[in-house]
Structure formats: structure tokens, C-alpha cells
Design an enzyme around this catalytic site. Structure first.
Site, PDB file in Angstrom:
ATOM      1  CB  ALA A   1      -0.936  -0.002   1.209  1.00 41.11           C
TER       2      ALA A   1
ATOM      3  NE  ARG B   1      -2.492  -5.301   8.332  1.00 44.20           N
ATOM      4  CZ  ARG B   1      -3.014  -5.637   7.168  1.00 44.20           C
ATOM      5  NH1 ARG B   1      -2.753  -4.922   6.103  1.00 44.20           N
ATOM      6  NH2 ARG B   1      -3.794  -6.691   7.050  1.00 44.20           N
TER       7      ARG B   1
ATOM      8  CG  HIS C   1      -3.841  -9.319  -1.428  1.00 46.69           C
ATOM      9  ND1 HIS C   1      -3.278  -8.466  -0.509  1.00 46.69           N
ATOM     10  CD2 HIS C   1      -3.314 -10.546  -1.146  1.00 46.69           C
ATOM     11  CE1 HIS C   1      -2.455  -9.130   0.285  1.00 46.69           C
ATOM     12  NE2 HIS C   1      -2.466 -10.396  -0.086  1.00 46.69           N
TER      13      HIS C   1
ATOM     14  CB  CYS D   1     -21.033 -13.869  -9.799  1.00 42.42           C
ATOM     15  SG  CYS D   1     -22.431 -14.790  -9.090  1.00 42.42           S
TER      16      CYS D   1
ATOM     17  CB  SER E   1       3.484  -3.600   7.075  1.00 41.95           C
ATOM     18  OG  SER E   1       2.487  -4.564   6.748  1.00 41.95           O
TER      19      SER E   1
ATOM     20  CB  ILE F   1       7.983   4.845  -2.514  1.00 46.35           C
ATOM     21  CG1 ILE F   1       8.105   3.900  -1.312  1.00 46.35           C
ATOM     22  CG2 ILE F   1       7.893   4.046  -3.811  1.00 46.35           C
ATOM     23  CD1 ILE F   1       6.852   3.120  -1.018  1.00 46.35           C
TER      24      ILE F   1
END
Length: 254
Positions: A25, A37, A124, A132, A199, A241
Site C-alpha cells: 500500500a 495499517r 490480492h 459473482c 509492512s 518511494i
């Protein structure tokens, strides 16, 4: 951890024949997408929001689905643009030595920056499609969100009437075995593994670092906060970054 010099890591980028990156993230926060987080993360500020991301709750409770769809409609993903970090990785791909971008992110910003879809492994899933849960039919999210805007708080699959969900992996939902195998295969061939903006607390994604280190692959961590793998890394960089990645890529574009 033995090296922290940006110039030394840049030299590694120039020497490596097969670079694999794992992004989290943190690479997208500079595009305006909050992490979960971190100090200002979605769950840090509102721990109750986590229930929207639990698969069991989503399937069992129509109210959870209604809240989740409202959150999807308002997501900053739809207005976010790739930042310098995303663009740097797309630029480095042109050297032919970036073998894979393994990402925990669901925002599609790597592809939007120019990274080849075949090079990006979305561990992910993606927020840009729906799936569906009954028949598996998939659609672009852009075709479903207008139904929310016109009053369908919990839209059903138009093919079978089943529960629709973003094509992402929620807590308690099984990951795609083929996707994980693709990530492991990419890691197996790397001589430089770079974890960026993550993380490294979520598995099996974080476990790719274990796999890389066990094979003797040089590990670099680029993250603002400490991670459990800092001690295994050849270098840990704390710089933003969007600033450090272009420097590394420029040095590696031999």
C-alpha cells in the site's frame, strides 16, 4: 542489515539480471490512496471498518454488503493517478530485467503507469472488476457502480442472481493458487528481490521474502516503517518511494 546507501542499492539495480519487486500500500499512498495499517491508515483511524473486509461477514450480512458497495463507490481508487514510484517501475521494465511486479495492491495503478499486465501479479485481486460468488462471472467494476448510483444498494449478479463482490481477496477468502504459484515462480528466478511500501506482515505475500532469502537472493526493503524482514535485508531504505525509486531505476537502466 549491512547496507543502507542508496547509491549502493542503485549499483545492485545496475548489476542484477532478474529483478522482482513486491509492492504494498505504501507505493500508492503518494497517489492519495490511504493504506490500512499505517499511522494514518483506514483501520488505524477506524478499526470497525475491518468488518467490511471479512468474507464471512460479507456473505452472511446484506447490510455489510450495502456498506461495502457504498465504500467502493466512494473509493479514491477511481480518481487516483500513478505516481513517480509506479512510473519508475514501468520505466525499469524497458530494460528487460524486471521479471515481475508482485503487488498486494488492488488499485491497478501499476498497469495504469505502463507496466505490462502480464508482468503484474495481483496477489490480492483487483478492485477494477467484480466477481459473482455463485457462478464466477466477472465484469468491469465500471459497469456495476452505476447500479449503485441509481439505487441498487446490494446489486446481484445479472447472470444467476448470486452475490456480487469486488474481485479482491477478503479476510477469510481463499487466495488463487495459480496466482501464488506465479509469484513463487517469479521469485525463484530473481537475483534481486525488492519489497516496496509493504509492512511485510501479511502472508503469504510476506513469505516471498523468506523464499528469496533462503535461496540466497539479495533482499532490499524500501519502507517508511520497520518491517519484520529488516534484519534479513541487505539494505533498508526509508526514503519516500516516489523519490528513491526513480533514482534506483535511473542507475539500473544500463
Amino acid at each position: 542489515m549491512s547496507v543502507t546507501s542508496v547509491s549502493e542499492v542503485a549499483r545492485w539495480f545496475g548489476e542484477a539480471e532478474a529483478v522482482v519487486v513486491l509492492t504494498g500500500a505504501g507505493i500508492s499512498t503518494e497517489s492519495g490512496i490511504p493504506d490500512f495499517r499505517g499511522p494514518q491508515g483506514v483501520w488505524t483511524r477506524n478499526p470497525a471498518a475491518q468488518h467490511l473486509f471479512t468474507f464471512e461477514n460479507y456473505v452472511a450480512d446484506p447490510e455489510v454488503r450495502r456498506q461495502a458497495w457504498a465504500a467502493r463507490l466512494a473509493s479514491p481508487v477511481w480518481t487516483a493517478e500513478p505516481n513517480a514510484g509506479h512510473r519508475a517501475l514501468a520505466e525499469f521494465e524497458r530494460t528487460g530485467r524486471l521479471r515481475a511486479v508482485l503487488t498486494q495492491n488492488i488499485d491497478g495503478l501499476h498497469q495504469a503507469a505502463g507496466s505490462s499486465a502480464g508482468l503484474v501479479v495481483e496477489l490480492h485481486g483487483t478492485a477494477r472488476e467484480t466477481a459473482c460468488l455463485e457462478c464466477g462471472d466477472r465484469l468491469p467494476m465500471a459497469e456495476v457502480l452505476p447500479r449503485i448510483e441509481t439505487g441498487e444498494a446490494d446489486p446481484a449478479c445479472l447472470e444467476c442472481g448470486g452475490i456480487l463482490k469486488s474481485a479482491t481477496i477478503s479476510f477469510g477468502q481463499q487466495l488463487d493458487a495459480d496466482v501464488i504459484e506465479a509469484a513463487v515462480a517469479a521469485t525463484r528466478g530473481a537475483d534481486l528481490f525488492v519489497a516496496i511500501g509493504t509492512s511485510l506482515g501479511v502472508y503469504p505475500a510476506a513469505g516471498l521474502c523468506d523464499y528469496a532469502v533462503a535461496r540466497g537472493t539479495r533482499l532490499v526493503v524500501v519502507n517508511a516503517e520497520p518491517t519484520p524482514y529488516d534484519g534479513d535485508a541487505a539494505a533498508v531504505l526509508r526514503e519516500p518511494i516516489g523519490e528513491v525509486l526513480p533514482r534506483l531505476v535511473a542507475a539500473g537502466a544500463r
